[in-house]
Enzyme design. Structure first.
Site, PDB file in Angstrom:
ATOM      1  N   GLU A   1       1.761  11.678 -10.338  1.00 25.47           N
ATOM      2  CA  GLU A   1       2.073  11.578 -11.812  1.00 25.47           C
ATOM      3  C   GLU A   1       0.780  10.576 -12.483  1.00 25.47           C
ATOM      4  O   GLU A   1       0.600   9.466 -11.928  1.00 25.47           O
ATOM      5  CB  GLU A   1       3.497  10.895 -12.229  1.00 25.47           C
TER       6      GLU A   1
ATOM      7  N   GLU B   1      -7.897   7.617   9.954  1.00 24.37           N
ATOM      8  CA  GLU B   1      -7.413   7.186   8.555  1.00 24.37           C
ATOM      9  C   GLU B   1      -8.662   6.648   7.773  1.00 24.37           C
ATOM     10  O   GLU B   1      -9.538   6.232   8.224  1.00 24.37           O
ATOM     11  CB  GLU B   1      -6.355   6.043   8.789  1.00 24.37           C
TER      12      GLU B   1
ATOM     13  N   HIS C   1       0.950  -1.223  -0.042  1.00 27.95           N
ATOM     14  CA  HIS C   1       0.064   0.147   0.013  1.00 27.95           C
ATOM     15  C   HIS C   1       0.875   1.175  -0.047  1.00 27.95           C
ATOM     16  O   HIS C   1       2.156   1.293   0.315  1.00 27.95           O
ATOM     17  CB  HIS C   1      -0.993   0.070   1.121  1.00 27.95           C
TER      18      HIS C   1
ATOM     19  N   HIS D   1       7.589  11.241  -6.231  1.00 24.53           N
ATOM     20  CA  HIS D   1       6.351  11.002  -6.352  1.00 24.53           C
ATOM     21  C   HIS D   1       5.833   9.449  -6.613  1.00 24.53           C
ATOM     22  O   HIS D   1       6.492   8.610  -6.594  1.00 24.53           O
ATOM     23  CB  HIS D   1       6.154  11.791  -7.770  1.00 24.53           C
TER      24      HIS D   1
END
Length: 147
Positions: A123, A45, A8, A74
């Site tokens: 991105e 969360e 994750h 990124h």
């Protein structure tokens, strides 16, 4: 022993609702968990899935203080090239900071780079590792440089 892949990605954000809006609107994320005021981990969360089936990516967001420098670190998500114009419009509509594209070798894929409200760089990439390596191999053998 080795890793079998990515488990994750976690982002620390000031505003869970605002980040959820970005994940849902831009990446098509589906929320699968919200801790509410419970804190089983470090803070409140939420968990999301991006993509489909066994290939879905688990993204967690956690409430916290963020003070990130803006760097090229990124996370990139694969998108269809035809979706890039609509995604750029969505990103701009959310008031996110769209960054100029970097120099590319022709054929390595198109991307949109943007910072979220907390400074994380994302991105959206329309390309693949296989395609990029093929382009780099061809460019290297012909002496072409990125530019």
């Amino acid at each position: 022993m080795s890793s079998s892949g990515l488990s994750h990605v976690t982002f620390i954000v000031r505003d869970l609702d605002r980040m959820e809006q970005v994940l849902v609107a831009v990446l098509g994320a589906v929320r699968v968990y919200d801790s509410g005021s419970d804190t089983f981990s470090l803070s409140e969360e939420r968990f999301f899935l991006i993509g489909e089936g066994d290939a879905a990516t688990w993204v967690a967001i956690m409430q916290g203080d963020t003070a990130l420098p803006r760097t090229y670190n990124h996370v990139a998500f694969h998108v269809r090239r035809d979706d890039l114009p609509a995604l750029r419009e969505t990103i701009t509509g959310l008031g996110l900071d769209v960054r100029p594209p970097r120099s590319r070798v022709e054929g390595e894929g198109d991307s949109i780079y943007f910072h979220d409200h907390d400074g994380h760089l994302f991105e959206l990439h329309a390309g693949s590792l296989r395609g990029r390596l093929a382009v780099y191999s061809t460019a290297a053998s012909s002496g072409d440089a990125v530019g």
